[in-house]
Enzyme design. Structure first.
Site, short mmCIF file in Angstrom:
data_model
loop_
_atom_site.label_atom_id
_atom_site.label_comp_id
_atom_site.label_asym_id
_atom_site.label_seq_id
_atom_site.Cartn_x
_atom_site.Cartn_y
_atom_site.Cartn_z
N SER A 150 0.82 -1.20 0.00
CA SER A 150 0.00 0.00 0.00
C SER A 150 0.87 1.26 0.00
CB SER A 150 -0.97 -0.03 1.18
OG SER A 150 -1.89 1.03 1.12
N ASP A 304 -1.02 1.19 -4.54
CA ASP A 304 -1.79 0.05 -5.06
C ASP A 304 -3.22 0.43 -5.43
OD1 ASP A 304 -2.60 0.35 -2.39
OD2 ASP A 304 -3.05 -1.79 -2.19
#
Length: 575
Positions: A150, A304
Protein backbone atom coordinates in the site's frame (compact mmCIF):
# COMPACT_ATOMS: atom_id res chain seq x y z
CA UNK A 1 32.65 -8.51 21.05
CA UNK A 2 29.16 -8.67 19.53
CA UNK A 3 26.53 -10.35 21.70
CA UNK A 4 23.53 -12.20 20.23
CA UNK A 5 20.61 -13.57 22.16
CA UNK A 6 20.89 -17.38 21.94
CA UNK A 7 17.33 -17.83 20.66
CA UNK A 8 17.94 -15.27 17.87
CA UNK A 9 21.21 -16.90 16.85
CA UNK A 10 19.58 -20.33 16.84
CA UNK A 11 16.84 -19.12 14.47
CA UNK A 12 19.35 -17.35 12.24
CA UNK A 13 21.53 -20.48 12.00
CA UNK A 14 18.61 -22.47 10.61
CA UNK A 15 18.79 -20.14 7.59
CA UNK A 16 22.46 -21.04 6.99
CA UNK A 17 21.58 -24.40 5.46
CA UNK A 18 21.15 -25.71 1.92
CA UNK A 19 17.42 -24.90 2.06
CA UNK A 20 18.31 -21.24 1.51
CA UNK A 21 20.22 -19.69 -1.38
CA UNK A 22 23.74 -18.30 -1.12
CA UNK A 23 22.62 -14.67 -1.31
CA UNK A 24 20.34 -15.14 1.71
CA UNK A 25 23.00 -16.94 3.70
CA UNK A 26 25.59 -14.26 2.97
CA UNK A 27 23.23 -11.48 4.11
CA UNK A 28 22.54 -13.28 7.39
CA UNK A 29 26.24 -13.97 7.99
CA UNK A 30 26.93 -10.27 7.49
CA UNK A 31 24.27 -9.36 10.08
CA UNK A 32 25.71 -11.88 12.53
CA UNK A 33 29.15 -10.37 12.11
CA UNK A 34 28.29 -6.69 11.95
CA UNK A 35 24.65 -5.84 12.67
CA UNK A 36 23.15 -7.54 15.76
CA UNK A 37 20.20 -5.12 15.93
CA UNK A 38 19.15 -5.93 12.38
CA UNK A 39 19.63 -9.65 13.01
CA UNK A 40 17.39 -9.54 16.09
CA UNK A 41 14.67 -7.53 14.37
CA UNK A 42 14.77 -9.95 11.43
CA UNK A 43 14.26 -13.06 13.57
CA UNK A 44 12.60 -12.13 16.88
CA UNK A 45 9.17 -13.09 15.52
CA UNK A 46 7.37 -14.35 12.43
CA UNK A 47 5.47 -11.89 10.27
CA UNK A 48 1.75 -12.10 11.03
CA UNK A 49 -1.45 -11.34 9.15
CA UNK A 50 -3.00 -8.01 10.13
CA UNK A 51 -6.03 -6.06 8.89
CA UNK A 52 -4.54 -5.93 5.39
CA UNK A 53 -2.71 -9.25 5.22
CA UNK A 54 1.02 -9.66 5.74
CA UNK A 55 3.22 -6.59 5.40
CA UNK A 56 6.80 -5.95 6.40
CA UNK A 57 10.31 -4.85 5.55
CA UNK A 58 12.04 -6.79 2.79
CA UNK A 59 15.15 -8.81 3.64
CA UNK A 60 16.25 -12.20 4.99
CA UNK A 61 14.66 -13.57 8.14
CA UNK A 62 11.36 -14.78 9.58
CA UNK A 63 10.24 -11.20 10.35
CA UNK A 64 10.89 -10.05 6.80
CA UNK A 65 9.28 -10.24 3.38
CA UNK A 66 11.35 -12.55 1.16
CA UNK A 67 10.94 -15.50 -1.21
CA UNK A 68 10.99 -17.95 1.70
CA UNK A 69 8.43 -16.31 3.98
CA UNK A 70 6.13 -15.74 0.98
CA UNK A 71 6.93 -19.19 -0.39
CA UNK A 72 5.98 -20.76 2.93
CA UNK A 73 2.74 -18.76 2.99
CA UNK A 74 1.92 -19.91 -0.51
CA UNK A 75 2.77 -23.54 0.23
CA UNK A 76 0.51 -23.50 3.27
CA UNK A 77 -2.22 -21.76 1.30
CA UNK A 78 -1.87 -24.35 -1.48
CA UNK A 79 -2.31 -27.17 1.02
CA UNK A 80 -5.34 -25.44 2.52
CA UNK A 81 -6.94 -24.82 -0.88
CA UNK A 82 -6.58 -28.45 -1.92
CA UNK A 83 -8.13 -29.62 1.33
CA UNK A 84 -10.94 -27.04 1.17
CA UNK A 85 -11.80 -27.61 -2.49
CA UNK A 86 -11.29 -31.36 -3.05
CA UNK A 87 -11.86 -32.75 -6.56
CA UNK A 88 -11.79 -29.17 -7.90
CA UNK A 89 -9.58 -27.65 -10.59
CA UNK A 90 -8.31 -24.87 -8.33
CA UNK A 91 -7.51 -21.48 -9.85
CA UNK A 92 -5.85 -18.45 -8.28
CA UNK A 93 -5.16 -14.92 -9.54
CA UNK A 94 -1.90 -13.12 -8.71
CA UNK A 95 -1.20 -9.38 -9.06
CA UNK A 96 1.50 -6.99 -7.90
CA UNK A 97 2.24 -3.30 -7.53
CA UNK A 98 5.15 -0.95 -8.24
CA UNK A 99 7.29 -1.85 -5.24
CA UNK A 100 10.81 -3.17 -5.36
CA UNK A 101 10.84 -6.93 -5.96
CA UNK A 102 7.05 -7.11 -6.40
CA UNK A 103 7.25 -8.59 -9.89
CA UNK A 104 9.89 -11.14 -8.87
CA UNK A 105 8.05 -12.10 -5.68
CA UNK A 106 4.76 -12.43 -7.59
CA UNK A 107 6.48 -14.91 -9.92
CA UNK A 108 7.77 -16.87 -6.91
CA UNK A 109 4.21 -17.05 -5.58
CA UNK A 110 2.88 -18.16 -8.97
CA UNK A 111 5.63 -20.79 -9.24
CA UNK A 112 4.78 -22.31 -5.86
CA UNK A 113 1.07 -22.48 -6.67
CA UNK A 114 1.81 -24.11 -10.03
CA UNK A 115 4.24 -26.57 -8.44
CA UNK A 116 1.34 -27.70 -6.27
CA UNK A 117 -0.86 -28.39 -9.28
CA UNK A 118 -2.86 -25.14 -9.01
CA UNK A 119 -3.63 -23.05 -12.10
CA UNK A 120 -2.48 -19.42 -11.89
CA UNK A 121 -3.68 -16.27 -13.66
CA UNK A 122 -0.69 -13.93 -13.31
CA UNK A 123 -0.95 -10.29 -14.39
CA UNK A 124 1.76 -9.56 -16.94
CA UNK A 125 2.50 -6.17 -15.38
CA UNK A 126 1.59 -4.12 -12.33
CA UNK A 127 -2.10 -3.51 -11.69
CA UNK A 128 -4.31 -1.86 -9.01
CA UNK A 129 -5.26 -4.04 -6.05
CA UNK A 130 -9.03 -3.66 -6.67
CA UNK A 131 -8.56 -5.23 -10.10
CA UNK A 132 -7.18 -8.33 -8.38
CA UNK A 133 -10.32 -8.50 -6.21
CA UNK A 134 -12.41 -8.17 -9.37
CA UNK A 135 -10.35 -10.79 -11.22
CA UNK A 136 -10.92 -13.43 -8.54
CA UNK A 137 -14.66 -13.36 -9.21
CA UNK A 138 -14.42 -12.58 -12.92
CA UNK A 139 -12.13 -15.57 -13.59
CA UNK A 140 -13.98 -17.88 -11.19
CA UNK A 141 -10.97 -18.35 -8.91
CA UNK A 142 -10.92 -19.83 -5.44
CA UNK A 143 -8.27 -17.40 -4.23
CA UNK A 144 -6.22 -14.33 -5.13
CA UNK A 145 -2.92 -12.82 -4.03
CA UNK A 146 -1.57 -9.31 -4.50
CA UNK A 147 1.99 -8.29 -3.70
CA UNK A 148 1.74 -4.80 -2.22
CA UNK A 149 2.53 -2.71 0.83
CA UNK A 150 0.00 0.00 0.00
CA UNK A 151 1.46 3.37 1.08
CA UNK A 152 4.20 2.07 3.40
CA UNK A 153 7.80 3.31 2.97
CA UNK A 154 9.90 1.94 0.05
CA UNK A 155 11.61 -0.78 2.12
CA UNK A 156 8.26 -2.54 2.67
CA UNK A 157 6.34 -5.11 0.67
CA UNK A 158 3.38 -7.31 1.46
CA UNK A 159 1.13 -10.26 0.65
CA UNK A 160 -2.64 -9.89 0.69
CA UNK A 161 -4.88 -12.94 0.37
CA UNK A 162 -8.34 -12.83 -1.22
CA UNK A 163 -10.93 -15.59 -1.04
CA UNK A 164 -13.45 -16.96 -3.52
CA UNK A 165 -15.84 -13.99 -3.05
CA UNK A 166 -13.11 -11.50 -3.98
CA UNK A 167 -12.84 -10.24 -0.40
CA UNK A 168 -9.82 -10.49 1.88
CA UNK A 169 -9.47 -13.37 4.28
CA UNK A 170 -11.67 -13.29 7.38
CA UNK A 171 -12.15 -15.76 10.23
CA UNK A 172 -12.09 -18.70 10.32
CA UNK A 173 -10.07 -19.07 7.11
CA UNK A 174 -7.30 -16.71 8.23
CA UNK A 175 -6.47 -18.62 11.41
CA UNK A 176 -6.82 -22.00 9.70
CA UNK A 177 -4.38 -20.94 6.98
CA UNK A 178 -1.95 -19.51 9.53
CA UNK A 179 -2.02 -22.86 11.37
CA UNK A 180 -1.29 -24.63 8.10
CA UNK A 181 1.65 -22.30 7.41
CA UNK A 182 3.05 -22.62 10.92
CA UNK A 183 3.02 -26.42 10.59
CA UNK A 184 5.45 -26.24 7.65
CA UNK A 185 9.20 -26.10 7.45
CA UNK A 186 10.92 -23.97 4.83
CA UNK A 187 12.23 -27.15 3.19
CA UNK A 188 8.60 -28.12 2.47
CA UNK A 189 8.19 -25.30 -0.07
CA UNK A 190 7.79 -26.48 -3.66
CA UNK A 191 9.47 -23.76 -5.72
CA UNK A 192 9.78 -25.58 -9.07
CA UNK A 193 7.22 -24.07 -11.45
CA UNK A 194 4.94 -25.96 -13.79
CA UNK A 195 4.98 -23.39 -16.57
CA UNK A 196 1.92 -24.77 -18.36
CA UNK A 197 -0.19 -23.95 -15.31
CA UNK A 198 0.64 -20.21 -15.42
CA UNK A 199 -1.46 -18.00 -17.72
CA UNK A 200 -0.60 -14.32 -18.13
CA UNK A 201 -3.51 -11.87 -18.13
CA UNK A 202 -3.87 -8.16 -18.85
CA UNK A 203 -6.01 -6.25 -21.40
CA UNK A 204 -9.10 -8.48 -21.40
CA UNK A 205 -9.45 -8.29 -17.63
CA UNK A 206 -8.67 -4.53 -17.75
CA UNK A 207 -11.58 -3.98 -20.15
CA UNK A 208 -13.99 -6.03 -18.05
CA UNK A 209 -12.99 -4.14 -14.93
CA UNK A 210 -13.31 -0.70 -16.52
CA UNK A 211 -16.69 -1.62 -18.01
CA UNK A 212 -17.92 -2.75 -14.58
CA UNK A 213 -16.55 0.36 -12.90
CA UNK A 214 -18.35 2.69 -15.31
CA UNK A 215 -21.57 0.65 -15.06
CA UNK A 216 -21.58 0.91 -11.25
CA UNK A 217 -21.42 4.71 -11.19
CA UNK A 218 -24.80 5.79 -12.51
CA UNK A 219 -25.47 9.48 -12.98
CA UNK A 220 -27.69 12.08 -14.57
CA UNK A 221 -24.63 14.13 -15.58
CA UNK A 222 -24.55 14.79 -19.32
CA UNK A 223 -21.53 14.80 -21.64
CA UNK A 224 -21.15 18.60 -21.61
CA UNK A 225 -21.21 18.70 -17.80
CA UNK A 226 -18.54 15.99 -17.63
CA UNK A 227 -16.32 17.79 -20.13
CA UNK A 228 -16.74 21.03 -18.16
CA UNK A 229 -15.17 19.47 -15.06
CA UNK A 230 -11.44 20.19 -14.90
CA UNK A 231 -9.64 17.28 -13.19
CA UNK A 232 -6.04 16.94 -12.02
CA UNK A 233 -4.92 13.40 -11.23
CA UNK A 234 -1.76 11.89 -9.79
CA UNK A 235 -0.91 8.22 -9.40
CA UNK A 236 1.92 9.02 -6.92
CA UNK A 237 4.24 6.68 -8.87
CA UNK A 238 1.81 3.80 -8.37
CA UNK A 239 -0.44 1.40 -10.25
CA UNK A 240 -3.47 3.62 -10.84
CA UNK A 241 -1.91 5.09 -13.97
CA UNK A 242 -2.75 1.78 -15.68
CA UNK A 243 -6.52 2.15 -15.23
CA UNK A 244 -7.80 5.45 -13.79
CA UNK A 245 -7.21 7.72 -16.83
CA UNK A 246 -8.81 5.17 -19.18
CA UNK A 247 -11.77 4.70 -16.84
CA UNK A 248 -12.40 8.45 -16.57
CA UNK A 249 -12.16 8.95 -20.33
CA UNK A 250 -14.46 6.01 -21.08
CA UNK A 251 -17.01 7.56 -18.71
CA UNK A 252 -16.77 10.89 -20.58
CA UNK A 253 -14.37 12.86 -18.34
CA UNK A 254 -11.91 14.10 -20.95
CA UNK A 255 -10.77 17.37 -19.31
CA UNK A 256 -8.05 15.47 -17.47
CA UNK A 257 -4.60 16.73 -16.46
CA UNK A 258 -2.08 14.18 -15.17
CA UNK A 259 0.91 15.02 -12.96
CA UNK A 260 3.48 13.65 -15.38
CA UNK A 261 6.38 13.78 -12.89
CA UNK A 262 4.51 11.22 -10.76
CA UNK A 263 3.00 9.16 -13.59
CA UNK A 264 5.90 6.69 -13.93
CA UNK A 265 5.60 3.76 -11.49
CA UNK A 266 8.58 3.82 -9.12
CA UNK A 267 8.99 1.97 -5.84
CA UNK A 268 11.30 4.71 -4.54
CA UNK A 269 8.46 7.28 -4.74
CA UNK A 270 11.07 9.95 -5.50
CA UNK A 271 8.85 13.06 -5.43
CA UNK A 272 7.12 12.45 -2.07
CA UNK A 273 8.17 11.77 1.50
CA UNK A 274 5.32 9.25 1.70
CA UNK A 275 3.01 8.07 -1.12
CA UNK A 276 0.00 8.29 1.17
CA UNK A 277 -2.91 10.46 0.02
CA UNK A 278 -3.97 10.72 3.67
CA UNK A 279 -1.02 13.11 4.07
CA UNK A 280 -1.47 16.51 2.45
CA UNK A 281 2.20 16.73 1.43
CA UNK A 282 1.72 13.78 -0.95
CA UNK A 283 -0.72 15.85 -3.03
CA UNK A 284 1.41 19.00 -3.17
CA UNK A 285 2.51 18.63 -6.82
CA UNK A 286 -1.08 17.84 -7.83
CA UNK A 287 -2.35 20.88 -5.95
CA UNK A 288 0.19 23.09 -7.72
CA UNK A 289 -0.93 21.77 -11.10
CA UNK A 290 -4.53 22.13 -9.97
CA UNK A 291 -4.08 25.84 -9.36
CA UNK A 292 -2.24 26.22 -12.66
CA UNK A 293 -5.06 24.50 -14.58
CA UNK A 294 -7.83 26.05 -12.46
CA UNK A 295 -9.01 22.51 -11.67
CA UNK A 296 -12.35 21.86 -10.00
CA UNK A 297 -11.06 18.70 -8.33
CA UNK A 298 -7.66 17.15 -7.59
CA UNK A 299 -7.34 13.44 -6.92
CA UNK A 300 -4.37 11.30 -5.89
CA UNK A 301 -4.25 7.56 -5.26
CA UNK A 302 -1.84 5.46 -3.21
CA UNK A 303 0.61 3.00 -4.87
CA UNK A 304 -1.79 0.05 -5.06
CA UNK A 305 -4.77 2.26 -5.92
CA UNK A 306 -7.19 1.37 -3.18
CA UNK A 307 -7.16 4.74 -1.36
CA UNK A 308 -7.72 8.21 -2.76
CA UNK A 309 -7.21 11.74 -1.54
CA UNK A 310 -9.38 14.57 -2.88
CA UNK A 311 -9.04 18.34 -2.95
CA UNK A 312 -11.83 20.71 -4.03
CA UNK A 313 -12.40 24.45 -4.11
CA UNK A 314 -13.13 25.99 -0.70
CA UNK A 315 -15.10 29.13 0.06
CA UNK A 316 -12.00 31.20 -0.61
CA UNK A 317 -11.64 29.69 -4.08
CA UNK A 318 -8.48 27.80 -3.19
CA UNK A 319 -8.07 24.03 -3.31
CA UNK A 320 -8.69 22.37 0.06
CA UNK A 321 -8.11 18.69 0.89
CA UNK A 322 -11.04 16.67 2.20
CA UNK A 323 -10.39 14.00 4.81
CA UNK A 324 -11.52 10.40 4.42
CA UNK A 325 -14.64 10.85 6.52
CA UNK A 326 -15.76 13.85 4.49
CA UNK A 327 -15.19 12.02 1.20
CA UNK A 328 -17.09 9.00 2.51
CA UNK A 329 -20.05 11.16 3.53
CA UNK A 330 -20.25 12.86 0.12
CA UNK A 331 -20.01 9.56 -1.76
CA UNK A 332 -22.53 7.77 0.44
CA UNK A 333 -25.04 10.61 0.23
CA UNK A 334 -24.80 10.61 -3.56
CA UNK A 335 -25.25 6.84 -3.79
CA UNK A 336 -28.17 6.89 -1.37
CA UNK A 337 -29.82 9.69 -3.32
CA UNK A 338 -29.38 7.85 -6.60
CA UNK A 339 -30.67 4.66 -4.99
CA UNK A 340 -33.80 6.42 -3.76
CA UNK A 341 -34.38 8.02 -7.16
CA UNK A 342 -34.02 4.70 -8.98
CA UNK A 343 -37.20 3.33 -7.34
CA UNK A 344 -35.44 0.00 -7.37
CA UNK A 345 -36.84 -3.39 -6.45
CA UNK A 346 -34.21 -4.21 -3.82
CA UNK A 347 -35.28 -4.91 -0.25
CA UNK A 348 -33.27 -4.13 2.87
CA UNK A 349 -30.55 -1.91 1.38
CA UNK A 350 -27.53 -1.10 3.52
CA UNK A 351 -24.26 0.82 3.56
CA UNK A 352 -21.11 -0.17 5.41
CA UNK A 353 -18.73 1.67 7.73
CA UNK A 354 -16.21 0.95 10.49
CA UNK A 355 -16.08 1.52 14.23
CA UNK A 356 -13.40 4.24 13.94
CA UNK A 357 -15.12 6.17 11.14
CA UNK A 358 -17.41 9.17 11.52
CA UNK A 359 -20.70 8.58 13.40
CA UNK A 360 -22.29 10.79 10.75
CA UNK A 361 -22.58 7.70 8.51
CA UNK A 362 -25.30 6.32 10.79
CA UNK A 363 -27.19 9.63 10.86
CA UNK A 364 -26.94 9.97 7.07
CA UNK A 365 -28.18 6.43 6.40
CA UNK A 366 -31.09 6.87 8.82
CA UNK A 367 -32.23 9.94 6.88
CA UNK A 368 -32.71 7.69 3.82
CA UNK A 369 -34.28 4.86 5.86
CA UNK A 370 -31.28 2.70 5.02
CA UNK A 371 -29.33 0.57 7.49
CA UNK A 372 -25.70 1.37 8.24
CA UNK A 373 -23.77 -1.73 9.27
CA UNK A 374 -20.59 -1.10 11.24
CA UNK A 375 -17.61 -3.44 11.41
CA UNK A 376 -13.99 -3.53 12.45
CA UNK A 377 -11.33 -1.53 10.62
CA UNK A 378 -10.45 -3.01 7.24
CA UNK A 379 -12.50 -3.57 4.12
CA UNK A 380 -12.49 -7.32 4.59
CA UNK A 381 -15.19 -6.72 7.21
CA UNK A 382 -17.34 -4.69 4.83
CA UNK A 383 -16.93 -7.43 2.21
CA UNK A 384 -17.96 -9.95 4.86
CA UNK A 385 -21.17 -8.00 5.47
CA UNK A 386 -22.16 -8.68 1.85
CA UNK A 387 -21.56 -12.41 2.34
CA UNK A 388 -23.27 -12.56 5.72
CA UNK A 389 -26.44 -10.81 4.52
CA UNK A 390 -27.08 -12.09 0.99
CA UNK A 391 -30.76 -11.18 1.27
CA UNK A 392 -29.83 -7.49 1.60
CA UNK A 393 -28.61 -5.10 -1.08
CA UNK A 394 -25.23 -3.42 -0.58
CA UNK A 395 -25.07 0.15 -1.90
CA UNK A 396 -21.59 1.27 -0.90
CA UNK A 397 -19.29 1.68 2.06
CA UNK A 398 -16.16 3.33 3.32
CA UNK A 399 -13.77 3.97 6.14
CA UNK A 400 -12.00 7.04 7.43
CA UNK A 401 -8.64 6.00 5.97
CA UNK A 402 -9.54 7.29 2.50
CA UNK A 403 -11.05 4.06 1.16
CA UNK A 404 -14.42 3.49 -0.49
CA UNK A 405 -16.24 0.65 -2.28
CA UNK A 406 -19.06 1.21 -4.77
CA UNK A 407 -21.42 -1.74 -5.12
CA UNK A 408 -20.23 -5.31 -4.73
CA UNK A 409 -18.51 -6.08 -8.04
CA UNK A 410 -15.23 -5.42 -6.19
CA UNK A 411 -14.95 -6.65 -2.60
CA UNK A 412 -12.28 -4.23 -1.42
CA UNK A 413 -11.71 -0.51 -1.29
CA UNK A 414 -11.40 0.67 -4.87
CA UNK A 415 -9.82 3.97 -5.85
CA UNK A 416 -10.51 3.40 -9.56
CA UNK A 417 -14.28 3.42 -9.21
CA UNK A 418 -14.17 5.89 -6.31
CA UNK A 419 -12.21 8.36 -8.45
CA UNK A 420 -14.90 8.10 -11.12
CA UNK A 421 -17.59 8.54 -8.46
CA UNK A 422 -15.88 11.63 -7.02
CA UNK A 423 -15.67 13.23 -10.45
CA UNK A 424 -19.30 12.39 -11.16
CA UNK A 425 -20.44 14.03 -7.91
CA UNK A 426 -18.24 17.07 -8.59
CA UNK A 427 -19.59 17.45 -12.14
CA UNK A 428 -23.16 17.29 -10.88
CA UNK A 429 -22.43 19.84 -8.17
CA UNK A 430 -20.76 22.17 -10.68
CA UNK A 431 -23.79 21.95 -12.93
CA UNK A 432 -25.84 23.08 -9.91
CA UNK A 433 -23.45 25.99 -9.31
CA UNK A 434 -21.78 24.43 -6.27
CA UNK A 435 -18.51 22.81 -5.22
CA UNK A 436 -18.14 19.55 -3.29
CA UNK A 437 -17.10 21.64 -0.30
CA UNK A 438 -20.40 23.51 -0.43
CA UNK A 439 -22.32 20.24 -0.83
CA UNK A 440 -20.58 18.95 2.30
CA UNK A 441 -21.56 22.05 4.28
CA UNK A 442 -25.18 21.57 3.19
CA UNK A 443 -25.05 18.05 4.63
CA UNK A 444 -23.69 19.45 7.91
CA UNK A 445 -26.65 21.81 8.18
CA UNK A 446 -29.03 18.95 7.50
CA UNK A 447 -27.48 16.25 9.69
CA UNK A 448 -25.13 18.01 12.15
CA UNK A 449 -21.55 19.19 11.90
CA UNK A 450 -19.19 16.26 12.48
CA UNK A 451 -15.48 16.89 12.58
CA UNK A 452 -12.72 14.29 12.92
CA UNK A 453 -8.99 14.14 13.59
CA UNK A 454 -6.49 11.30 13.43
CA UNK A 455 -3.25 11.05 15.41
CA UNK A 456 -0.76 8.37 14.34
CA UNK A 457 2.22 7.72 16.59
CA UNK A 458 5.02 5.72 14.93
CA UNK A 459 6.67 3.18 17.25
CA UNK A 460 9.13 1.06 15.29
CA UNK A 461 10.71 -2.28 16.08
CA UNK A 462 10.43 -4.63 19.03
CA UNK A 463 10.56 -1.84 21.62
CA UNK A 464 7.91 0.12 19.72
CA UNK A 465 5.56 -2.87 19.68
CA UNK A 466 5.95 -3.19 23.46
CA UNK A 467 5.26 0.51 23.93
CA UNK A 468 2.09 0.32 21.85
CA UNK A 469 0.92 -2.70 23.83
CA UNK A 470 1.46 -0.82 27.09
CA UNK A 471 -0.45 2.25 25.86
CA UNK A 472 -3.56 0.20 25.14
CA UNK A 473 -3.17 -1.71 28.39
CA UNK A 474 -3.07 1.54 30.38
CA UNK A 475 -6.18 2.91 28.67
CA UNK A 476 -7.97 -0.39 29.26
CA UNK A 477 -7.01 -1.05 32.89
CA UNK A 478 -7.16 2.58 34.02
CA UNK A 479 -10.05 4.04 32.01
CA UNK A 480 -10.36 7.81 31.85
CA UNK A 481 -13.31 9.25 33.78
CA UNK A 482 -13.50 12.50 31.87
CA UNK A 483 -11.88 13.89 28.72
CA UNK A 484 -11.48 17.61 28.09
CA UNK A 485 -13.95 18.47 30.81
CA UNK A 486 -16.68 16.13 29.59
CA UNK A 487 -17.61 12.99 31.54
CA UNK A 488 -17.04 9.61 29.87
CA UNK A 489 -20.45 7.94 29.55
CA UNK A 490 -19.58 4.72 27.72
CA UNK A 491 -16.48 2.63 27.04
CA UNK A 492 -16.41 -0.03 24.33
CA UNK A 493 -13.65 -2.62 24.65
CA UNK A 494 -13.55 -4.68 21.48
CA UNK A 495 -10.88 -6.97 22.88
CA UNK A 496 -13.23 -8.22 25.60
CA UNK A 497 -16.26 -7.53 23.34
CA UNK A 498 -17.92 -5.60 26.14
CA UNK A 499 -19.48 -2.14 26.38
CA UNK A 500 -19.67 -0.50 29.82
CA UNK A 501 -21.96 2.29 30.99
CA UNK A 502 -19.57 4.53 32.93
CA UNK A 503 -22.32 5.91 35.16
CA UNK A 504 -24.00 2.66 36.21
CA UNK A 505 -21.28 0.11 35.54
CA UNK A 506 -23.74 -1.97 33.54
CA UNK A 507 -22.21 -3.99 30.71
CA UNK A 508 -23.50 -5.42 27.46
CA UNK A 509 -21.89 -7.63 24.82
CA UNK A 510 -20.57 -6.23 21.53
CA UNK A 511 -21.55 -8.42 18.59
CA UNK A 512 -18.37 -7.74 16.59
CA UNK A 513 -15.28 -10.01 16.41
CA UNK A 514 -12.64 -9.35 19.06
CA UNK A 515 -10.01 -6.76 18.22
CA UNK A 516 -7.57 -4.59 20.15
CA UNK A 517 -9.67 -1.42 19.95
CA UNK A 518 -10.92 0.81 22.76
CA UNK A 519 -13.54 3.54 22.24
CA UNK A 520 -14.57 6.25 24.73
CA UNK A 521 -17.81 8.25 24.38
CA UNK A 522 -18.28 11.48 26.33
CA UNK A 523 -21.30 13.44 27.48
CA UNK A 524 -20.78 16.22 24.93
CA UNK A 525 -21.04 13.75 22.01
CA UNK A 526 -17.33 13.22 21.44
CA UNK A 527 -15.93 9.84 20.43
CA UNK A 528 -12.30 8.82 20.96
CA UNK A 529 -10.96 5.50 19.64
CA UNK A 530 -7.52 3.95 20.11
CA UNK A 531 -6.06 1.00 18.21
CA UNK A 532 -2.71 -0.29 17.02
CA UNK A 533 -2.35 -0.47 13.24
CA UNK A 534 -2.56 -3.98 11.86
CA UNK A 535 -0.05 -3.31 9.09
CA UNK A 536 2.25 -0.51 10.29
CA UNK A 537 4.29 0.19 13.45
CA UNK A 538 1.78 2.76 14.67
CA UNK A 539 -0.78 3.37 17.37
CA UNK A 540 -3.71 5.46 16.15
CA UNK A 541 -6.14 7.74 17.98
CA UNK A 542 -9.37 8.70 16.20
CA UNK A 543 -11.24 11.74 17.50
CA UNK A 544 -14.76 12.72 16.45
CA UNK A 545 -16.68 15.74 17.73
CA UNK A 546 -20.03 17.17 16.67
CA UNK A 547 -22.45 20.02 17.14
CA UNK A 548 -25.62 21.28 15.43
CA UNK A 549 -25.13 23.67 12.50
CA UNK A 550 -28.32 25.68 12.18
CA UNK A 551 -27.18 27.89 9.34
CA UNK A 552 -24.32 28.17 6.86
CA UNK A 553 -23.69 31.59 8.39
CA UNK A 554 -22.62 29.83 11.60
CA UNK A 555 -20.16 27.49 9.87
CA UNK A 556 -16.93 29.30 10.74
CA UNK A 557 -17.95 29.81 14.37
CA UNK A 558 -18.99 26.18 14.94
CA UNK A 559 -15.94 24.92 13.05
CA UNK A 560 -13.63 26.87 15.34
CA UNK A 561 -15.44 25.56 18.42
CA UNK A 562 -15.04 21.98 17.19
CA UNK A 563 -11.34 22.56 16.46
CA UNK A 564 -10.92 23.84 20.01
CA UNK A 565 -12.63 20.75 21.38
CA UNK A 566 -10.36 18.47 19.32
CA UNK A 567 -7.28 20.32 20.59
CA UNK A 568 -8.52 19.86 24.16
CA UNK A 569 -9.01 16.13 23.63
CA UNK A 570 -5.50 15.77 22.17
CA UNK A 571 -4.11 17.56 25.21
CA UNK A 572 -6.08 15.31 27.56
CA UNK A 573 -4.73 12.22 25.81
CA UNK A 574 -1.19 13.56 25.85
CA UNK A 575 -0.85 13.18 22.09
Amino acid sequence: MIYHKPEILDKANTWLTDTFDTETQDAIKNNIAHNPEELEDSFYKNLEFGTGGMRGIMGPGTNRINKYTLGKNTQGLSNYLKRTFPDTAIKVAVAYDCRHNSKELAKVVADVFSANGISVFLFSDLRPTPELSFAVKHLDCQCGIVLTASHNPPEYNGYKVYWVDGGQLVPPQDKEIIQEIEGLDFKDIQFQEQADRITYIDKEVDKAFIDASVANVTSDVNVNQKEALSIVFTSLHGTSITLVPDTLRQAGFTNLHIVEEQAVPDGNFPTVASPNPEESSALQMALTLGEEKNADIVIGTDPDCDRLGIAVRGDDGKLAILNGNQTMILMTDYLLERFRESKNQYNSPFVGSTIVSTPMMDILAQSYNVECKTGLTGFKWIAKMINDFPEQHFIGGGEESFGYMVGDFVRDKDAVTSTLLACTIAARAKAQGKTLYQKLKDLYVKHGFYKEALISLVKKGQSGAAEIKQMLLDLRENPMKEINGSDVVRVEDYQSQTATDSKTGATEPIDIPASNVLIYYTEDGSKIAARPSGTEPKVKFYISVQAPLNSLDDYDTISAQLDERIAGIKNALGV
